[in-house]
Design a protein around this motif. Structure first.
Motif, PDB file in Angstrom:
ATOM      1  N   LYS A 135     -11.354  -9.160  -8.723  1.00 37.18           N
ATOM      2  CA  LYS A 135     -10.763  -7.847  -9.486  1.00 37.18           C
ATOM      3  C   LYS A 135     -10.538  -8.117 -10.987  1.00 37.18           C
ATOM      4  CE  LYS A 135      -8.391  -3.503  -8.726  1.00 37.18           C
ATOM      5  NZ  LYS A 135      -7.984  -2.963 -10.211  1.00 37.18           N
ATOM      6  N   ILE A 195       0.979  -1.324  -0.058  1.00 36.22           N
ATOM      7  CA  ILE A 195      -0.006  -0.040   0.267  1.00 36.22           C
ATOM      8  C   ILE A 195       0.957   1.206  -0.081  1.00 36.22           C
ATOM      9  CG2 ILE A 195      -1.629   1.287   1.342  1.00 36.22           C
ATOM     10  CD1 ILE A 195      -2.903  -1.349   2.301  1.00 36.22           C
ATOM     11  N   SER A 223      -1.472   4.803  -2.699  1.00 37.88           N
ATOM     12  CA  SER A 223      -1.907   5.399  -1.470  1.00 37.88           C
ATOM     13  C   SER A 223      -0.701   6.127  -0.860  1.00 37.88           C
ATOM     14  CB  SER A 223      -2.484   4.256  -0.519  1.00 37.88           C
ATOM     15  OG  SER A 223      -3.549   3.675  -1.345  1.00 37.88           O
ATOM     16  N   LYS A 247      -2.423  -2.513  -6.025  1.00 37.13           N
ATOM     17  CA  LYS A 247      -3.499  -2.187  -6.451  1.00 37.13           C
ATOM     18  C   LYS A 247      -4.635  -1.246  -5.404  1.00 37.13           C
ATOM     19  CE  LYS A 247      -3.394  -6.502  -8.635  1.00 37.13           C
ATOM     20  NZ  LYS A 247      -4.341  -7.989  -8.730  1.00 37.13           N
ATOM     21  N   THR A 248      -4.370  -1.023  -4.237  1.00 41.83           N
ATOM     22  CA  THR A 248      -4.980  -0.590  -3.384  1.00 41.83           C
ATOM     23  C   THR A 248      -4.883   1.056  -3.272  1.00 41.83           C
ATOM     24  OG1 THR A 248      -4.953  -2.528  -1.907  1.00 41.83           O
ATOM     25  CG2 THR A 248      -5.955  -0.698  -0.827  1.00 41.83           C
ATOM     26  N   ASP A 293     -12.272  -0.977  -8.318  1.00 44.64           N
ATOM     27  CA  ASP A 293     -11.093  -0.437  -7.670  1.00 44.64           C
ATOM     28  C   ASP A 293     -11.554  -0.189  -6.231  1.00 44.64           C
ATOM     29  OD1 ASP A 293      -9.344  -0.890  -9.488  1.00 44.64           O
ATOM     30  OD2 ASP A 293      -9.490   1.137 -10.319  1.00 44.64           O
ATOM     31  N   VAL A 322      -9.843  -4.949   0.948  1.00 44.87           N
ATOM     32  CA  VAL A 322      -8.392  -4.954   1.365  1.00 44.87           C
ATOM     33  C   VAL A 322      -8.244  -4.256   2.747  1.00 44.87           C
ATOM     34  CG1 VAL A 322      -5.885  -4.508   0.831  1.00 44.87           C
ATOM     35  CG2 VAL A 322      -7.217  -5.402  -0.843  1.00 44.87           C
ATOM     36  N   THR A 370     -10.545  -1.823  -2.690  1.00 43.06           N
ATOM     37  CA  THR A 370     -10.071  -1.079  -1.704  1.00 43.06           C
ATOM     38  C   THR A 370     -10.542  -1.299  -0.491  1.00 43.06           C
ATOM     39  OG1 THR A 370      -9.102   0.691  -3.086  1.00 43.06           O
ATOM     40  CG2 THR A 370      -8.734   1.110  -0.892  1.00 43.06           C
ATOM     41  N   SER A 387      -1.127  -6.939  -4.358  1.00 40.22           N
ATOM     42  CA  SER A 387      -2.295  -6.534  -3.806  1.00 40.22           C
ATOM     43  C   SER A 387      -2.296  -5.083  -3.163  1.00 40.22           C
ATOM     44  CB  SER A 387      -2.885  -7.473  -2.776  1.00 40.22           C
ATOM     45  OG  SER A 387      -2.694  -8.654  -3.360  1.00 40.22           O
TER      46      SER A 387
END
Length: 820
Positions: A394, A58, A63, A328-329, A401, A408, A405, A325
């Motif tokens: 996903k 993350i 982010s 993608k968050t 998205d 996750v 999020t 993962s």
């Protein structure tokens, strides 16, 4: 992106980061570095490694650092995402293969109805709650293709993600909290195992129903499900018997090294099965998992295959999956009150459904309230399977998205709070005020106490410790006046590998640990037979214990059991073992186990003995465990101090054995003693030294009185103890040498010649180190004993004891002298 995999080099004006291979190397290095740094900082919070890996992804993603477009376009450009995810998926495929290899379905079936009911409730209630949550969230789902997502597909994915329990993550959390071998831990692990199997079935169902977006139909889903069932049936009925024959061929004793052909075929089989399930329409990891189930568990073949690939997969490739993962968050996608409200609703639904369902059924099973609530919190742990479900969702365009999020972050939050919540709710007696309990514990009884059974806790690392353990215990138990109770504790390091995590299910409260009663393994059968035969010896009661923990905290298990069982002595195996006649072959099991011994010596609530095995007890590997060769020569070296007096107690017990020929070698030096007394810097140290000498004289006098004529007594007046000790060791006259660690005699000038050089094994003391260090040519096995010392009260105890016994000392010595 250039067409070539590698660059021409910076000197040619070519940027390596524009090519797949150099960029992949940088990405892997960065992911591992960040995850390890975060793991280090989260370690005091007892967080599992998966939390650090997800947070690391993350932070690297949009982010965190990825908000810098230059960094994102340079290190994680969009064209590199499929490459990174492909490499991560390779690691995931082989990791799931390892999970299948280690997962024993028969063990799960024997875990009990209680664990099954708890697991069923922990799955069912979140699924029921998912019905309402799906209605709430369906309007928030907007796919990139603007295709309306079906309610059933979204419901299945949400239900699976809310009901999953991460088996490997839960095992590590329980180990950190020292709950792995408690009733709560055993129930949680068994329920999580049921949950794990159900999760894979539900995952296959979710993937089948999700289909391929616009290609999805009821008929397609049915075909996918039937094809999956046919694949599993073929693997179990056709492939499994083939793998059984391969395993039997490779497990024969004459096969020291498995044929590379079998390894190659096995790895190719993993990839082929992964391809077949992907071809069917089920995710490729499902094929690898099912192929792992066809490998016979517990055999030599499974063990060696696992060792070949698990470190590379678990340490290098698997963190990439968690990190991808995280990449993608994008927390920035959650803008507005509605999005954050959805996150709170999902978290609340996951926690309430899982905890409430588990708590209710646990209470119905008559489990106490506090333990039931603890089980609910533990079963709410998320991990790998959760992320797999979300990533597949996903990929199949079921989750956008924003939804990805939210889920996750839900998985991250529920896993993060598990450890602090359990620590706050459930505080067993072993963790509460442990230091106070240790201080209040009475001093263990002497080894020569005949009023009750002598209790010894013997720790073993593996099969190699069994012969030396029996060889040591045999002369100790042979007494007509008291009996021996032996606790054998199997020490198993809990690492990040799947094999060490999933073996937890195989441990049992009773019976030899980690032995699958269905497997045919001659080594395990010999060990089990040896312990069963030894347990039938009249004066020995054998109990088997298990400790599964990280090396940093496994000493807490040892000290806790020693305190709970009120043992008089802990027996530890040395971290080195000598093989062969001379010192040609030394097996070192690792610095980590040496540090375990050091921590036990520092914190033990009783006496501790470290056994340095140089081949003693080899005869027991061949069969008989109750026979001791006639005339085994044992030497006990006595210099002085509490540790030597404790060793003298053990020697007094061994002297009763008819096949033991014990020699007591005492080192004295009147000249050095006088100088020591005159050169003391203070009256306090002088008094302590005199009191210690008095206690030594009493112990020697009592020993000589009891064993006059039965034990060879040798007294040596020397100023160079080191030279005399080495001479005894090199003489090859004694098979076994017993010494005290000797902390209380470090100031003695008699020992200065030993301490001038740096000790190779400081935990054994000066004399023990001298007999154990390499290059001395000593072939005798050594037992180093440390007496139990009450912190902050040792000096007072010595003074009171010396003062009370001063009259007895003088009387005893005079009586012996007159009799002689």
């Amino acid at each position: 992106m250039h067409n070539t995999t590698s660059s021409d080099g910076a000197w040619q004006g070519d940027n390596p980061l524009n090519h797949p291979l150099p960029l992949l190397i940088i990405q892997i290095t960065l992911v591992l570095f960040i995850s390890r740094i975060l793991s280090f900082f989260l370690k005091p919070l007892r967080q599992p490694k998966v939390v650090a890996e997800i947070i690391g992804g993350i932070l690297l993603g949009p982010s965190g650092i990825g908000r810098n477009k230059t960094f994102m376009n340079t290190v994680f450009p969009s064209w590199s995402t499929p490459i990174l995810e492909s490499v991560a998926s390779i690691g995931l495929i082989f990791y799931l293969f390892l999970v299948g290899v280690e997962l024993d379905l028969r063990t799960i079936g024997r875990s009990g109805r209680q664990a099954f009911n708890i697991a069923a409730a922990g799955i069912s209630l979140p699924f029921i709650f998912a019905i309402g949550v799906t209605f709430l969230l369906q309007r928030a789902i907007r796919t990139e293709t603007n295709v309306e997502v079906g309610y059933i597909q979204l419901f299945i994915f949400l239900g699976v993600s809310l009901s999953i329990t991460a088996f490997p993550v839960l095992a590590r959390i329980l180990a950190e909290l020292k709950l792995l071998t408690t009733h709560v831990g055993e129930t949680a692990m068994a329920a999580a195992a049921f949950n794990d199997v159900a999760a894979w079935v539900l995952l296959a169902l979710a993937v089948a129903l999700a289909g391929g977006g616009h290609k999805n139909s009821v008929l397609t889903s049915i075909l996918v499900l039937f094809s999956g069932v046919a694949f599993v049936a073929f693997m179990m009925l056709a492939v499994r018997p083939m793998m059984d024959r391969v395993a039997q061929r490779c497990s024969r004793e004459e096969y020291d090294v498995i044929d590379e052909m079998y390894i190659c075929l096995t790895l190719a089989g993993v990839m082929l099965c992964a391809f077949v399930t992907d071809l069917i329409g089920i995710h490729s990891i499902f094929g690898a998992f099912v192929f792992g189930l066809t490998i016979p568990q517990g055999g030599e073949f499974a063990s060696r295959v696992t060792k070949r690939i698990e470190d590379f997969v678990s340490t290098l490739l698997l963190p990439l999956y968690f990190a991808s993962s995280g990449l993608k968050t994008d927390v920035a996608k959650l803008h507005g009150v509605v999005a954050w409200g959805l996150l709170l609703v999902v978290i609340a639904t996951a926690c309430v459904g899982k905890i409430l369902g588990t708590f209710a059924v646990a209470m119905m099973c008559t489990i106490p309230v506090r333990e039931s609530l603890t089980l609910g919190v533990l079963m709410n742990t998320k991990g790998l399977v959760e992320l797999i479900v979300l990533n597949i969702g996903k990929e199949k365009k079921v989750l956008n998205d924003e939804m990805f999020t939210i889920l996750v972050l839900m998985a991250l939050f529920t896993t993060f709070i598990t450890t602090p919540a359990v620590a706050a709710i459930y505080k067993p007696s072993r963790s509460a005020n442990s230091l106070i309990h240790l201080r209040r514990m009475p001093k263990p009884p002497p080894l020569t106490d005949t009023e009750e059974k002598l209790r010894i806790l013997a720790c073993i690392h593996g099969t190699g410790n069994i012969p030396s353990l029996i060889s040591f215990i045999e002369p100790v138990r042979a007494t007509t006046t008291s009996k021996l109770k032996l606790y054998v504790m199997q020490l198993t390091e809990l690492t990040d590998s799947s094999s060490s995590i999933l073996m937890v299910l195989r441990s049992r409260k009773s019976g030899f640990p980690f032995i699958n009663r269905f497997q045919r393994n001659t080594t395990h059968e010999q060990i089990a037979t040896a312990f069963q035969a030894y347990g039938h010896v009249g004066q020995v009661t054998v109990h088997h214990l298990t400790s599964i923990s990280s090396l940093a905290t496994i000493h807490e298990d040892i000290c806790h059991v020693a305190k709970e069982k009120c043992v008089a002595m802990i027996l530890l195996p040395f971290h080195k073992r000598w093989r062969g006649e001379d010192e040609e072959t030394v097996e070192n099991i690792g610095q980590g186990w040496r540090e375990v011994n050091q921590r036990v010596l520092q914190n033990a609530p009783c006496s501790v003995a470290v056994l340095v095995n140089r081949g003693v007890g080899r005869r027991y590997q061949q069969g008989a465990v109750t026979n001791v060769s006639s005339g085994k020569r044992v030497c006990m070296i006595f210099i002085g101090g509490p540790d030597d007096r404790k060793a003298l107690e053990l020697g007094s017990r061994m002297a009763e054995h008819p096949a033991i020929r014990l020699s007591l070698v005492r080192f004295t030096s009147d000249r050095e003693a006088k100088e020591e007394g005159q050169n003391c810097n203070s009256s306090t140290s002088a008094n302590n030294w005199e009191e210690e000498k008095m206690l030594d004289e009493v112990a020697i006098s009592e020993f000589k009185t009891k064993w006059l004529g039965a034990v060879e007594y040798i007294e040596k007046d020397t100023c160079n103890i080191a030279e005399e000790v080495v001479t005894i060791g090199k003489g090859k006259e004694y098979e076994f040498i017993i010494v005290g660690k000797g902390q209380q005699i470090l100031e003695s000038t008699m020992m200065l010649n030993i301490q001038d050089s740096r000790l190779e094994h400081a935990e054994l003391g000066p004399v023990g180190d001298l007999l154990t260090s390499s290059g001395q040519g000593i072939t005798s096995s050594v037992l180093v004993i440390q007496d139990h010392h009450l912190k902050n009260s040792n000096e007072t105890t010595i003074r009171e004891t010396a003062s009370a016994n001063s009259t007895v000392i003088n009387t005893t010595i005079s009586e012996i002298e007159s009799s002689v």
